[in-house]
Design an enzyme around this catalytic site. Structure first.
Site, PDB file in Angstrom:
ATOM      1  N   GLU A  67       0.825  -1.208   0.000  1.00  0.00           N
ATOM      2  CA  GLU A  67       0.000   0.000   0.000  1.00  0.00           C
ATOM      3  C   GLU A  67       0.862   1.262   0.000  1.00  0.00           C
ATOM      4  OE1 GLU A  67      -3.193   0.140   2.843  1.00  0.00           O
ATOM      5  OE2 GLU A  67      -4.131  -1.672   2.045  1.00  0.00           O
ATOM      6  N   GLU A 125      -5.429  -8.252  -0.848  1.00  0.00           N
ATOM      7  CA  GLU A 125      -6.211  -7.954   0.364  1.00  0.00           C
ATOM      8  C   GLU A 125      -7.641  -7.700  -0.063  1.00  0.00           C
ATOM      9  OE1 GLU A 125      -4.853  -5.096   3.261  1.00  0.00           O
ATOM     10  OE2 GLU A 125      -2.735  -5.578   2.893  1.00  0.00           O
TER      11      GLU A 125
END
Length: 517
Positions: free
Chosen positions: A196, A319
């Protein structure tokens, strides 16, 4: 009526069906036109140093009164083996970009204590580190997806960790691994270069991260034949700039681009919705939100098809899952939530989307494996319970490395609320490694049973057998005192007379069947 008795009654009723109504959905599968392989890693798991996801959830230590295998709780290990987990991602997540790998090697009583600044501000004693992770995946028969620290690390640190794990020479780093008890190198299936980068991994711009990726990846080396698939940190929601920038500008080794998407019933991070006790409006909103993953994948595939027409790059949803408000009385930083029939419907609907895009979606990891978000397993000290999501993974095992089959739905049903509507049925079809044709169906409507007619080109279907997940209420769930409120039930159907096969689906249900001639 108890679920098992209900399922038995359903199975008996199926054999009496003789007439096919003209207005019911009809699925036509073409078994003569095989598509992409549904890679087993689509069924990957995710274990982050977060709450009780690892400590208590997986690792209890050798001296624990909880039955364990060299420190790993036996009940959890056996449950994960039973669903044939193919891949586990570790150590994060946001935790990965603050993780110092050397903290987690060597004698446990000499490992430093750190503060987990991302998740609850709790002390991390590093009892679970590199050696423990690889022992875990070996115990459950899975492969390893290791996420490297780009956010607070440096290229030398990342390169030495990779050498520590995969090296075969007599270098200082490899000898250190041997001294710590592992002579042979480990096999890494995937290696993530940061996590991320757009958010907790550094709040970077795509172009800046692409430069950093090229920098770090230059120094990531393994012995020939031991190379993992390298994963770049990609985007989220409708933002395709990460996929576009990375697929154009990364010059070093890159095998796939990651993507993250969480299903929030409300779409509001400040008030996401509750895991239980919700109204039908939140059931509907949750399914509407989760089905957006199809839109996001299509948008990114369009970019990849332009920049990578040879399809060398995978699109990894590493995710995903539901995310609700913290449960009252629990540490909000631990992300523990109950898991209901709604989560089972969400998981199965996502799998059907992933199957449809198997040409690019080669790997996904649900968040997370134990005790965190949409978990397979919940524990409370010595107690353990399997969630409805776990049972979906169990049903869908037959799709691991299966070959996707094209299908069409005539007269599709819809599930409506107010002026909005969703597909009434989600479906997927494939030929399994065993040669059988499998069909998965999800009835998204919590109120209305559905009958689905099934035809298969190239196969004269006479019967179907498999398993079904359903319950009487939308938020039905398993607890430590009642662990079998939701368990899969056997399902059978046969063609009667000269008609086609009909599958009767209860409201709010998940079904996987083998189609037999």
């Amino acid at each position: 009526m108890k679920l098992k008795r209900y399922l038995a009654t359903l199975a008996i009723g199926l054999s009496t069906t003789t007439v096919i109504a003209q207005d019911i959905p009809r699925i036509t599968i073409d078994s003569t036109q095989p598509g992409a392989t549904i890679h087993r890693d689509i069924y990957g798991q995710f274990a982050e140093h977060l709450g009780r996801g690892i400590y208590e959830g997986v690792w209890v230590g050798k001296d624990s009164e909880i039955e364990n295998i060299n420190g790993f709780r036996t009940d959890v290990i056996e449950a994960l083996r039973d669903i044939n987990v193919p891949l586990v991602r570790w150590p994060g997540g946001c935790f990965a970009d603050e993780y110092r790998w050397r903290d987690g090697i060597g004698p446990r009583d000499q490992r430093p204590v750190r503060v987990n600044t991302h998740w609850g501000g709790v002390e991390e004693d590093n009892a679970f580190g590199t050696h423990e992770f690889f022992e875990l995946v070996e115990l459950i028969g899975a492969e390893a997806y290791v996420n490297g620290n780009l956010g607070t690390g440096n290229p030398r640190e990342m390169a030495e960790w990779l050498e520590y794990m995969t090296g075969t020479s007599n270098s200082e780093v490899v000898e250190e691994r041997r001294k710590n008890g592992r002579d042979e190198p480990w096999k890494i299936a995937y290696f993530g270069v940061g996590n991320e980068a757009w958010g907790c991994g550094g709040h970077m711009r795509p172009a800046y991260y692409a430069d950093l990726y090229n920098h770090f990846a230059t120094f990531l080396k393994t012995p020939r034949g031991s190379e993992p698939k390298y994963v770049a940190s990609g985007g989220h929601t409708t933002d395709t700039s990460w996929t576009d920038t990375l697929s154009k500008n990364v010059q070093r080794q890159m095998d796939g681009i990651s993507f993250h998407y969480y299903t929030l019933p409300t779409g509001d991070w400040d008030d996401k919705g509750e895991s239980t006790g919700f109204a039908e409006s939140e059931w509907f909103a949750t399914l509407r939100q989760t089905l957006r993953i199809d839109e996001f994948i299509r948008l990114n595939k369009k970019v990849l098809d332009k920049n990578d027409p040879e399809k060398k790059l995978g699109f990894y949803v590493d995710e995903w899952g539901t995310w609700y408000n913290p449960e009252e009385g629990r540490d909000p930083g631990f992300l523990y939530q109950q898991n209901t029939l709604r989560d089972a419907v969400v998981a199965a609907s996502n799998f059907n989307v992933f199957h449809e895009h198997a040409d690019r979606v080669h790997m996904t990891n649900i968040a997370q494996m134990v005790n965190v978000l949409q978990a397979m397993i919940l524990t409370d000290k010595e107690k353990m319970v399997l969630t409805p999501t776990y049972h979906v993974y169990d049903l869908y095992q037959v799709f691991q490395d299966a070959t996707a089959l094209p299908f069409e739905i005539e007269n599709p049903s819809s599930y409506r609320m107010g002026d909005q509507s969703l597909p009434g049925i989600s479906a997927s079809a494939a030929r399994g490694k065993d040669g059988q044709v499998y069909l998965s169906l999800v009835n998204l409507d919590p109120n209305r049973p559905q009958t689905v007619a099934v035809d298969v080109k190239g196969l004269e279907v006479t019967a179907a057998s498999g398993r079904l997940i359903t319950a009487s209420t939308m938020d039905a769930h398993n607890t430590f005192s009642a662990p079998e409120q939701i368990v899969p039930g056997k399902y059978n159907a046969e063609v009667q007379g000269s008609g086609a096969l009909q599958l009767e689906m209860p409201a709010k249900s998940v079904l996987v069947v083998a189609l037999k001639d």
